[in-house]
Design a protein around this motif. Sequence first.
Motif, PDB file in Angstrom:
ATOM      1  N   GLU A  47       0.831  -1.207   0.000  1.00 43.52           N
ATOM      2  CA  GLU A  47       0.000   0.000   0.000  1.00 43.52           C
ATOM      3  C   GLU A  47       0.864   1.254   0.000  1.00 43.52           C
ATOM      4  N   GLN A  48       1.929   1.253   0.794  1.00 42.10           N
ATOM      5  CA  GLN A  48       2.812   2.411   0.864  1.00 42.10           C
ATOM      6  C   GLN A  48       3.487   2.666  -0.488  1.00 42.10           C
ATOM      7  N   ILE A  49       3.957   1.594  -1.113  1.00 40.50           N
ATOM      8  CA  ILE A  49       4.613   1.725  -2.408  1.00 40.50           C
ATOM      9  C   ILE A  49       3.632   2.248  -3.451  1.00 40.50           C
ATOM     10  N   GLY A  50       2.415   1.707  -3.456  1.00 37.99           N
ATOM     11  CA  GLY A  50       1.408   2.168  -4.406  1.00 37.99           C
ATOM     12  C   GLY A  50       1.090   3.639  -4.236  1.00 37.99           C
ATOM     13  N   THR A  51       1.007   4.097  -2.999  1.00 35.48           N
ATOM     14  CA  THR A  51       0.734   5.507  -2.719  1.00 35.48           C
ATOM     15  C   THR A  51       1.838   6.396  -3.252  1.00 35.48           C
ATOM     16  N   GLU A  52       3.091   5.985  -3.054  1.00 40.27           N
ATOM     17  CA  GLU A  52       4.223   6.790  -3.511  1.00 40.27           C
ATOM     18  C   GLU A  52       4.324   6.795  -5.032  1.00 40.27           C
ATOM     19  N   ILE A  53       4.078   5.640  -5.664  1.00 42.67           N
ATOM     20  CA  ILE A  53       4.155   5.575  -7.123  1.00 42.67           C
ATOM     21  C   ILE A  53       3.105   6.468  -7.758  1.00 42.67           C
ATOM     22  N   ALA A  58       8.093  10.819 -13.167  1.00 46.05           N
ATOM     23  CA  ALA A  58       9.190  10.306 -13.990  1.00 46.05           C
ATOM     24  C   ALA A  58       9.814   9.123 -13.264  1.00 46.05           C
ATOM     25  N   LEU A  59      10.314   8.183 -14.058  1.00 39.27           N
ATOM     26  CA  LEU A  59      10.894   6.950 -13.527  1.00 39.27           C
ATOM     27  C   LEU A  59      12.293   6.778 -14.093  1.00 39.27           C
ATOM     28  N   VAL A  60      13.256   6.474 -13.225  1.00 39.26           N
ATOM     29  CA  VAL A  60      14.636   6.214 -13.644  1.00 39.26           C
ATOM     30  C   VAL A  60      14.988   4.779 -13.289  1.00 39.26           C
ATOM     31  N   LEU A  61      15.560   4.061 -14.268  1.00 45.52           N
ATOM     32  CA  LEU A  61      15.868   2.646 -14.086  1.00 45.52           C
ATOM     33  C   LEU A  61      17.223   2.306 -14.693  1.00 45.52           C
ATOM     34  N   GLY A  62      17.908   1.336 -14.096  1.00 46.29           N
ATOM     35  CA  GLY A  62      19.042   0.717 -14.754  1.00 46.29           C
ATOM     36  C   GLY A  62      18.539  -0.232 -15.829  1.00 46.29           C
ATOM     37  N   THR A  65      16.767  -3.629 -14.689  1.00 42.93           N
ATOM     38  CA  THR A  65      15.445  -3.390 -14.111  1.00 42.93           C
ATOM     39  C   THR A  65      14.471  -2.916 -15.178  1.00 42.93           C
ATOM     40  N   TYR A  66      14.951  -2.067 -16.086  1.00 42.31           N
ATOM     41  CA  TYR A  66      14.078  -1.605 -17.166  1.00 42.31           C
ATOM     42  C   TYR A  66      13.564  -2.776 -18.003  1.00 42.31           C
ATOM     43  N   ASP A  67      14.437  -3.690 -18.375  1.00 38.10           N
ATOM     44  CA  ASP A  67      14.013  -4.832 -19.196  1.00 38.10           C
ATOM     45  C   ASP A  67      12.943  -5.659 -18.475  1.00 38.10           C
ATOM     46  N   ILE A  68      13.107  -5.830 -17.169  1.00 37.24           N
ATOM     47  CA  ILE A  68      12.105  -6.574 -16.385  1.00 37.24           C
ATOM     48  C   ILE A  68      10.779  -5.809 -16.364  1.00 37.24           C
ATOM     49  N   PHE A  69      10.842  -4.521 -16.106  1.00 40.58           N
ATOM     50  CA  PHE A  69       9.630  -3.706 -16.063  1.00 40.58           C
ATOM     51  C   PHE A  69       8.934  -3.671 -17.423  1.00 40.58           C
ATOM     52  N   ALA A  70       9.729  -3.498 -18.494  1.00 40.01           N
ATOM     53  CA  ALA A  70       9.148  -3.357 -19.831  1.00 40.01           C
ATOM     54  C   ALA A  70       8.478  -4.639 -20.308  1.00 40.01           C
ATOM     55  N   SER A  71       8.906  -5.776 -19.780  1.00 42.23           N
ATOM     56  CA  SER A  71       8.286  -7.041 -20.170  1.00 42.23           C
ATOM     57  C   SER A  71       7.031  -7.353 -19.355  1.00 42.23           C
ATOM     58  N   TYR A  72       6.839  -6.622 -18.249  1.00 40.23           N
ATOM     59  CA  TYR A  72       5.721  -6.926 -17.352  1.00 40.23           C
ATOM     60  C   TYR A  72       4.651  -5.832 -17.324  1.00 40.23           C
ATOM     61  N   TRP A  73       5.050  -4.606 -17.000  1.00 45.25           N
ATOM     62  CA  TRP A  73       4.057  -3.583 -16.686  1.00 45.25           C
ATOM     63  C   TRP A  73       3.171  -3.162 -17.848  1.00 45.25           C
ATOM     64  N   PRO A  74       3.663  -3.085 -19.095  1.00 43.24           N
ATOM     65  CA  PRO A  74       2.739  -2.713 -20.180  1.00 43.24           C
ATOM     66  C   PRO A  74       1.605  -3.716 -20.383  1.00 43.24           C
ATOM     67  N   ASP A  82      -1.944  -3.840  -9.224  1.00 42.91           N
ATOM     68  CA  ASP A  82      -0.927  -3.804 -10.276  1.00 42.91           C
ATOM     69  C   ASP A  82      -1.390  -2.985 -11.466  1.00 42.91           C
ATOM     70  N   GLY A  83      -2.677  -3.001 -11.756  1.00 42.94           N
ATOM     71  CA  GLY A  83      -3.190  -2.243 -12.888  1.00 42.94           C
ATOM     72  C   GLY A  83      -2.948  -0.754 -12.735  1.00 42.94           C
ATOM     73  N   ALA A  84      -3.156  -0.223 -11.539  1.00 42.74           N
ATOM     74  CA  ALA A  84      -2.924   1.201 -11.294  1.00 42.74           C
ATOM     75  C   ALA A  84      -1.448   1.545 -11.449  1.00 42.74           C
ATOM     76  N   ILE A  85      -0.579   0.664 -10.948  1.00 40.93           N
ATOM     77  CA  ILE A  85       0.856   0.897 -11.094  1.00 40.93           C
ATOM     78  C   ILE A  85       1.257   0.812 -12.560  1.00 40.93           C
ATOM     79  N   GLY A  86       0.719  -0.192 -13.263  1.00 41.88           N
ATOM     80  CA  GLY A  86       1.027  -0.349 -14.680  1.00 41.88           C
ATOM     81  C   GLY A  86       0.614   0.860 -15.495  1.00 41.88           C
ATOM     82  N   ARG A  87      -0.555   1.414 -15.218  1.00 44.91           N
ATOM     83  CA  ARG A  87      -1.007   2.607 -15.943  1.00 44.91           C
ATOM     84  C   ARG A  87      -0.100   3.799 -15.664  1.00 44.91           C
ATOM     85  N   LYS A  88       0.288   3.963 -14.407  1.00 43.68           N
ATOM     86  CA  LYS A  88       1.175   5.073 -14.058  1.00 43.68           C
ATOM     87  C   LYS A  88       2.506   4.945 -14.789  1.00 43.68           C
TER      88      LYS A  88
END
Length: 212
Positions: A47-53, A58-62, A65-74, A82-88
């Motif tokens: 819940e805390q992480i979701g609130t902060e996200i 803007a998001l900065v990634l190595g 981590t970017y490759d992992i995020f790009a394969s999952y969140w879209p 997860d849907g709210a985080i993915g949209r953000k």
Amino acid sequence: MTGRITIVLFTTLDGVAQAPGGPEEDPAGGFPYGGWQAPLFDAVVGEQIGTEIAKIDALVLGRRTYDIFASYWPNHTEGEGDGAIGRKFDEIPKYVASRTPLEPEWRGTTQLGPDAAAEVAALREKHENIQVIGSVDFVHTLLAAEAYDELALWVYPIVLGQGKKVFPDGAAPANLTLVAPAVTGTSGAVLLRYAPAGKPTTGDMSAPDRGV
């Protein structure tokens, strides 16, 4: 505009921040504990992480981590959680530190140049709330350059004895100051939020004014 850069890491009591999310996240060095955070799932932390996200623009990634995020969140942009985080993540700019050329398919992605730490620091002039998630290798560079305003550490009650640490041997000496009360999750994880506070100084605990 003067924005803020917040680094968010999940770490063990002995400072290991490598591969909290899964076995294949970062197996470098034969690290055998990938996914160590999963058994310690904590709704308070989530819940805390979701609130902060929800607040970031803007998001900065190595690169890893970017490759992992790009394969999952879209692919996870529907509903809440997860849907709210993915949209953000889908709607905000993503900045990626990578030593090799990046041909992104995830919209809003920009590869940082050779002086990535300086470019991240300059993002304060473009965005209000910049978050760096995971990416411990790149975080070492940001910490050394003091290219951040807050270091948010979720410290879990587990000791691994090996792996990449938030502050490895040879890390740049630094004072930090606590900027918010600690938050404790149901798993025993504790959120500690620090800001940089200059270089360390030394003293003598047996000095007369110490009363020792």
